[in-house]
Design an enzyme around this catalytic site. Sequence first.
Site, PDB file in Angstrom:
ATOM      1  N   ASP A  45     -41.978 -23.843   1.774  1.00 38.53           N
ATOM      2  CA  ASP A  45     -40.345 -24.305   2.024  1.00 38.53           C
ATOM      3  C   ASP A  45     -39.776 -24.532   3.322  1.00 38.53           C
ATOM      4  O   ASP A  45     -39.112 -25.688   3.443  1.00 38.53           O
ATOM      5  CB  ASP A  45     -39.603 -23.175   1.382  1.00 38.53           C
ATOM      6  CG  ASP A  45     -39.646 -23.006  -0.335  1.00 38.53           C
ATOM      7  OD1 ASP A  45     -40.318 -23.956  -0.894  1.00 38.53           O
ATOM      8  OD2 ASP A  45     -38.963 -22.165  -0.810  1.00 38.53           O
ATOM      9  N   ASN A 122     -30.545 -26.640   2.114  1.00 38.67           N
ATOM     10  CA  ASN A 122     -29.967 -25.206   1.539  1.00 38.67           C
ATOM     11  C   ASN A 122     -28.818 -24.773   1.729  1.00 38.67           C
ATOM     12  O   ASN A 122     -27.688 -24.791   0.935  1.00 38.67           O
ATOM     13  CB  ASN A 122     -31.060 -24.197   2.185  1.00 38.67           C
ATOM     14  CG  ASN A 122     -32.437 -24.277   1.538  1.00 38.67           C
ATOM     15  OD1 ASN A 122     -32.450 -24.592   0.424  1.00 38.67           O
ATOM     16  ND2 ASN A 122     -32.990 -23.315   2.301  1.00 38.67           N
ATOM     17  N   ALA A 162     -31.115 -18.991  -1.294  1.00 37.17           N
ATOM     18  CA  ALA A 162     -31.751 -18.690  -0.215  1.00 37.17           C
ATOM     19  C   ALA A 162     -30.664 -17.658   0.501  1.00 37.17           C
ATOM     20  O   ALA A 162     -30.282 -16.597  -0.038  1.00 37.17           O
ATOM     21  CB  ALA A 162     -32.006 -20.019   0.589  1.00 37.17           C
ATOM     22  N   TYR A 163     -30.109 -17.859   1.581  1.00 40.71           N
ATOM     23  CA  TYR A 163     -29.471 -16.846   2.323  1.00 40.71           C
ATOM     24  C   TYR A 163     -28.247 -16.672   1.557  1.00 40.71           C
ATOM     25  O   TYR A 163     -27.653 -15.394   1.494  1.00 40.71           O
ATOM     26  CB  TYR A 163     -28.985 -17.530   3.675  1.00 40.71           C
ATOM     27  CG  TYR A 163     -28.161 -16.582   4.550  1.00 40.71           C
ATOM     28  CD1 TYR A 163     -28.815 -15.397   4.732  1.00 40.71           C
ATOM     29  CD2 TYR A 163     -27.009 -16.835   5.353  1.00 40.71           C
ATOM     30  CE1 TYR A 163     -28.037 -14.460   5.699  1.00 40.71           C
ATOM     31  CE2 TYR A 163     -26.416 -15.972   6.095  1.00 40.71           C
ATOM     32  CZ  TYR A 163     -26.993 -14.790   6.310  1.00 40.71           C
ATOM     33  OH  TYR A 163     -26.247 -13.804   7.225  1.00 40.71           O
ATOM     34  N   SER A 166     -28.771 -13.519  -0.486  1.00 39.58           N
ATOM     35  CA  SER A 166     -29.057 -12.302  -0.004  1.00 39.58           C
ATOM     36  C   SER A 166     -27.579 -11.827   0.526  1.00 39.58           C
ATOM     37  O   SER A 166     -27.533 -10.575   0.874  1.00 39.58           O
ATOM     38  CB  SER A 166     -29.623 -12.500   1.450  1.00 39.58           C
ATOM     39  OG  SER A 166     -29.171 -13.184   2.258  1.00 39.58           O
ATOM     40  N   ALA A 185     -20.208 -10.139   5.275  1.00 43.57           N
ATOM     41  CA  ALA A 185     -19.620  -8.886   5.739  1.00 43.57           C
ATOM     42  C   ALA A 185     -18.114  -9.242   6.012  1.00 43.57           C
ATOM     43  O   ALA A 185     -17.803  -8.818   7.390  1.00 43.57           O
ATOM     44  CB  ALA A 185     -20.208  -8.286   6.970  1.00 43.57           C
TER      45      ALA A 185
END
Length: 267
Positions: A45, A122, A162-163, A166, A185
């Site tokens: 990727d 992305n 992707a990120y 997560s 966060a």
Amino acid sequence: MKVSIFSNNGPSSQKVATALKDGLTAAQVTLDSLDPDIVVTVGGDGTLLSAFHHYNDRLDKIRFVGIHTGHLGFYTDWRDYEVRELIKSLVNDNGQSVSYPLLTIQVEYADGTHPDQALALNESTIKKVSGTMVADVYIKGEFFESFRGDGLCISTPTGSTAYNKSVGGAVLNPQFNAVQMAEIASINNLVFRTLGSPLIIPADEWIRIEPTNAADNVLMCDQLSIEGRPIKAISYRIARQRIAFAEYRHTHFWQRVEASFIGREQP
């Protein structure tokens, strides 16, 4: 038809790229890295992301095909041992394709220098180098919230795996022409309050982020970064351009998700 082979420098990828080049030459397919109709990436990727940014000024003229030479790639449909089958598909190409939304990014600088524009396949993230990032968030020109936390992630539907995933974002099917923003966060207490969950906006709306402190921010666009420049604001919306993949046997989105994250054995 003209084909470009875009490979990473790994020995296994280079071996596959050489076999692909020899096979396409034998099949009398024109190899052209400057003005291709199809870009075949060899690697994973990350290699496809690099190829996307390399050819992002020609997205309306080319289609991508990915061969993965390591772990299963989310954008790569072909395995390294399927070079002959891919060559047959390229030789018999009839122009079929599937396209995905992209993210357009405009960066304004506090020093008054010319704004930058970029595309992301992305996602894009904005973070502070150290300490808490404070920023005002606007949606379609109207104030939405003041954010405090590590940063914000704005993703495309394909980038939602992707990120974005997560940091707790939703996985979004690319049939939705939408942008997703996920908090990284965030600080939520009796004094500071944000939505605290991902939000998804349609193609006719946009997100604008204005950091309270223009200095010491890092802006990422896929694998590319902007840092050391005072960022006044970043605007995000669905791009006019889309990325197209040659649909010889393009894997369905939810099959990709299952294979990448669940991987159940087939009965």
